[in-house]
Design a protein around this motif. Structure first.
Motif, PDB file in Angstrom:
ATOM      1  N   THR A 194       0.822  -1.216   0.000  1.00  0.00           N
ATOM      2  CA  THR A 194       0.000   0.000   0.000  1.00  0.00           C
ATOM      3  C   THR A 194       0.854   1.263   0.000  1.00  0.00           C
ATOM      4  OG1 THR A 194      -0.160  -0.121   2.422  1.00  0.00           O
ATOM      5  CG2 THR A 194      -1.943  -1.122   1.140  1.00  0.00           C
ATOM      6  N   LYS A 195       2.078   1.168   0.537  1.00  0.00           N
ATOM      7  CA  LYS A 195       3.005   2.295   0.480  1.00  0.00           C
ATOM      8  C   LYS A 195       4.419   1.751   0.388  1.00  0.00           C
ATOM      9  CE  LYS A 195       0.349   6.043   2.500  1.00  0.00           C
ATOM     10  NZ  LYS A 195       0.349   7.197   3.423  1.00  0.00           N
ATOM     11  N   TYR A 196       5.264   2.483  -0.333  1.00  0.00           N
ATOM     12  CA  TYR A 196       6.630   1.990  -0.528  1.00  0.00           C
ATOM     13  C   TYR A 196       7.590   3.149  -0.756  1.00  0.00           C
ATOM     14  CZ  TYR A 196      10.645  -0.472  -2.425  1.00  0.00           C
ATOM     15  OH  TYR A 196      11.915  -0.937  -2.633  1.00  0.00           O
ATOM     16  N   SER A 197       8.756   3.034  -0.117  1.00  0.00           N
ATOM     17  CA  SER A 197       9.871   3.921  -0.407  1.00  0.00           C
ATOM     18  C   SER A 197      11.127   3.065  -0.333  1.00  0.00           C
ATOM     19  CB  SER A 197       9.939   5.078   0.604  1.00  0.00           C
ATOM     20  OG  SER A 197      10.294   4.612   1.886  1.00  0.00           O
ATOM     21  N   SER A 198      12.271   3.653  -0.599  1.00  0.00           N
ATOM     22  CA  SER A 198      13.491   2.851  -0.657  1.00  0.00           C
ATOM     23  C   SER A 198      13.869   2.225   0.681  1.00  0.00           C
ATOM     24  CB  SER A 198      14.651   3.708  -1.168  1.00  0.00           C
ATOM     25  OG  SER A 198      14.897   4.780  -0.275  1.00  0.00           O
ATOM     26  N   ASP A 199      13.409   2.807   1.787  1.00  0.00           N
ATOM     27  CA  ASP A 199      13.805   2.274   3.091  1.00  0.00           C
ATOM     28  C   ASP A 199      12.647   1.771   3.947  1.00  0.00           C
ATOM     29  OD1 ASP A 199      12.631   4.658   3.687  1.00  0.00           O
ATOM     30  OD2 ASP A 199      14.293   5.445   4.875  1.00  0.00           O
ATOM     31  N   TRP A 235      13.925  -1.332   5.687  1.00  0.00           N
ATOM     32  CA  TRP A 235      15.108  -1.901   5.050  1.00  0.00           C
ATOM     33  C   TRP A 235      16.300  -1.684   5.968  1.00  0.00           C
ATOM     34  CZ3 TRP A 235      15.883  -5.294   1.403  1.00  0.00           C
ATOM     35  CH2 TRP A 235      17.144  -5.421   0.817  1.00  0.00           C
ATOM     36  N   ILE A 236      16.793  -2.783   6.592  1.00  0.00           N
ATOM     37  CA  ILE A 236      17.865  -2.702   7.577  1.00  0.00           C
ATOM     38  C   ILE A 236      18.906  -3.770   7.282  1.00  0.00           C
ATOM     39  CG2 ILE A 236      18.437  -2.888  10.034  1.00  0.00           C
ATOM     40  CD1 ILE A 236      15.562  -2.105  10.656  1.00  0.00           C
ATOM     41  N   SER A 238      20.554  -4.602   4.695  1.00  0.00           N
ATOM     42  CA  SER A 238      20.330  -5.277   3.406  1.00  0.00           C
ATOM     43  C   SER A 238      19.215  -6.323   3.450  1.00  0.00           C
ATOM     44  CB  SER A 238      21.634  -5.936   2.920  1.00  0.00           C
ATOM     45  OG  SER A 238      22.639  -4.966   2.758  1.00  0.00           O
ATOM     46  N   ASP A 239      18.189  -6.071   4.248  1.00  0.00           N
ATOM     47  CA  ASP A 239      17.035  -6.967   4.265  1.00  0.00           C
ATOM     48  C   ASP A 239      15.828  -6.232   4.833  1.00  0.00           C
ATOM     49  OD1 ASP A 239      15.698  -9.308   3.756  1.00  0.00           O
ATOM     50  OD2 ASP A 239      16.785 -10.525   5.228  1.00  0.00           O
ATOM     51  N   TRP A 240      14.635  -6.770   4.561  1.00  0.00           N
ATOM     52  CA  TRP A 240      13.408  -6.214   5.118  1.00  0.00           C
ATOM     53  C   TRP A 240      13.171  -6.804   6.499  1.00  0.00           C
ATOM     54  CZ3 TRP A 240      11.558  -2.083   2.937  1.00  0.00           C
ATOM     55  CH2 TRP A 240      11.692  -1.890   1.556  1.00  0.00           C
ATOM     56  N   LYS A 241      12.808  -5.960   7.473  1.00  0.00           N
ATOM     57  CA  LYS A 241      12.511  -6.408   8.827  1.00  0.00           C
ATOM     58  C   LYS A 241      11.219  -5.751   9.318  1.00  0.00           C
ATOM     59  CE  LYS A 241      16.205  -8.928   9.288  1.00  0.00           C
ATOM     60  NZ  LYS A 241      16.111 -10.413   9.425  1.00  0.00           N
ATOM     61  N   VAL A 242      10.500  -6.445  10.188  1.00  0.00           N
ATOM     62  CA  VAL A 242       9.233  -5.959  10.719  1.00  0.00           C
ATOM     63  C   VAL A 242       9.492  -4.978  11.854  1.00  0.00           C
ATOM     64  CG1 VAL A 242       7.078  -6.601  11.871  1.00  0.00           C
ATOM     65  CG2 VAL A 242       8.049  -8.103  10.117  1.00  0.00           C
ATOM     66  N   THR A 243       8.794  -3.838  11.821  1.00  0.00           N
ATOM     67  CA  THR A 243       8.854  -2.886  12.931  1.00  0.00           C
ATOM     68  C   THR A 243       7.530  -2.830  13.689  1.00  0.00           C
ATOM     69  OG1 THR A 243       8.224  -1.045  11.477  1.00  0.00           O
ATOM     70  CG2 THR A 243      10.590  -1.450  11.797  1.00  0.00           C
ATOM     71  N   ASP A 244       6.431  -3.191  13.019  1.00  0.00           N
ATOM     72  CA  ASP A 244       5.119  -3.172  13.672  1.00  0.00           C
ATOM     73  C   ASP A 244       4.100  -3.854  12.777  1.00  0.00           C
ATOM     74  OD1 ASP A 244       3.251  -2.709  15.620  1.00  0.00           O
ATOM     75  OD2 ASP A 244       3.252  -0.534  15.443  1.00  0.00           O
ATOM     76  N   PHE A 245       2.917  -4.127  13.314  1.00  0.00           N
ATOM     77  CA  PHE A 245       1.852  -4.699  12.500  1.00  0.00           C
ATOM     78  C   PHE A 245       0.498  -4.450  13.144  1.00  0.00           C
ATOM     79  CE2 PHE A 245       2.194  -8.032  15.626  1.00  0.00           C
ATOM     80  CZ  PHE A 245       0.891  -8.518  15.744  1.00  0.00           C
TER      81      PHE A 245
END
Length: 280
Positions: A194-199, A235-236, A238-245
């Motif tokens: 639904t939303k995306y940026s480089s980081d 993006w942390i 060099s990988d995607w990680k969950v910060t919340d949901f």
């Protein structure tokens, strides 16, 4: 929702769903709660009790996973993606690396973020979340480093609650009773950015989940539920990680009046059919 990979004591050994609504199937044969019974449509005191327990469970685990910060804000500057993405293969190679048995090293693009959300959802919704060592591995592999410690503490408290474990039919150590198979597995149906940026990225994961105990003496037979979980990813390293949901019910399809499988068939299916690594 949240629950991991093969809890000890004979559970589902794949990373595979929590927050499930379990219903007692009426008209089953004595000693077999599955017994070819069809799904009932009438309410009963036992059904109300079980549903009430599950609602409390979902709320407790959702609170533990979210922590104190509430839902994260969406990525800055991102634009909603119009329409749905195709489910067909894109030609991109699936990830080859794993961290703690969980796929990692996702592509730095929208497709990579979707794949990360699907794989992380599978891990967080699996039986491994009921085993302390596996839970710690999952949390450290899925969450951003600055979030993992707080999540781990809250989840340890939630998943070690003896009343909660008893309500779902498990032993005090989170294992299934003798002769029963614990099932907690989610099956992704689709994802949407639904939303995306480089980081950062906001990804919705729509899935169905299986949760319960399969066995002749089970009072909480395996049943299915439907949810959509929205993951905030960053993006942390060099990988995607969950910060919340956040999580919500549905969309829920109309159920067909199919015969429920026997406990033996359900247990065999869980043991013989492994989970998937999602990437497209």
């Amino acid at each position: 929702m949240s629950l991991g990979d093969g809890a000890s004591g004979g559970g589902d050994t794949e990373y595979g769903g929590v927050g499930q609504t379990r219903t007692r199937l009426p008209g089953s044969r004595s000693g077999d709660v599955y017994g070819g019974a069809r799904r009932g449509r009438s309410s009963s005191r036992s059904l109300v009790t079980v549903v009430g327990v599950v609602v409390l469970l979902i709320a407790a685990i959702a609170f533990a996973n979210r922590g104190d910060g509430g839902s994260s804000s969406s990525a800055d500057g991102g634009e909603p993606r119009a329409g749905s993405a195709p489910t067909a293969a894109s030609g991109a190679r699936p990830v080859q690396s794993k961290t703690g048995g969980i796929p990692s090293g996702f592509a730095h693009d929208q497709q990579g973020a979707e794949s990360a959300a699907a794989n992380y959802g599978i891990a967080l919704g699996s039986t491994g979340m009921f085993d302390a060592n596996q839970r710690h591995t999952i949390v450290n592999a899925v969450y951003a480093p600055d979030v993992a410690a707080a999540r781990q503490s809250a989840l340890d408290k939630a998943y070690s609650n003896e009343k909660f474990l008893a309500n779902v039919g498990l032993n005090k150590d989170g294992t299934a009773p003798s002769g029963e198979t614990f099932v907690s597995r989610i099956i992704p149906v689709g994802t949407k950015v639904t939303k995306y940026s480089s980081d950062s990225a906001t990804v919705e994961l729509w899935y169905t989940s299986l949760f319960g105990l399969s066995g002749d003496g089970s009072t909480n037979p395996v049943s299915e539920s439907w949810y959509t979980t929205t993951y905030q990813l960053k993006w942390i390293n060099s990988d995607w990680k969950v910060t919340d949901f956040t999580q919500k019910d549905g969309p829920v399809p109309v159920g067909r009046d199919q015969k429920a499988s026997t406990a033996d068939d359900m247990s065999k299916a869980v043991e013989e059919y492994g989970g998937f690594t999602y990437a497209r």
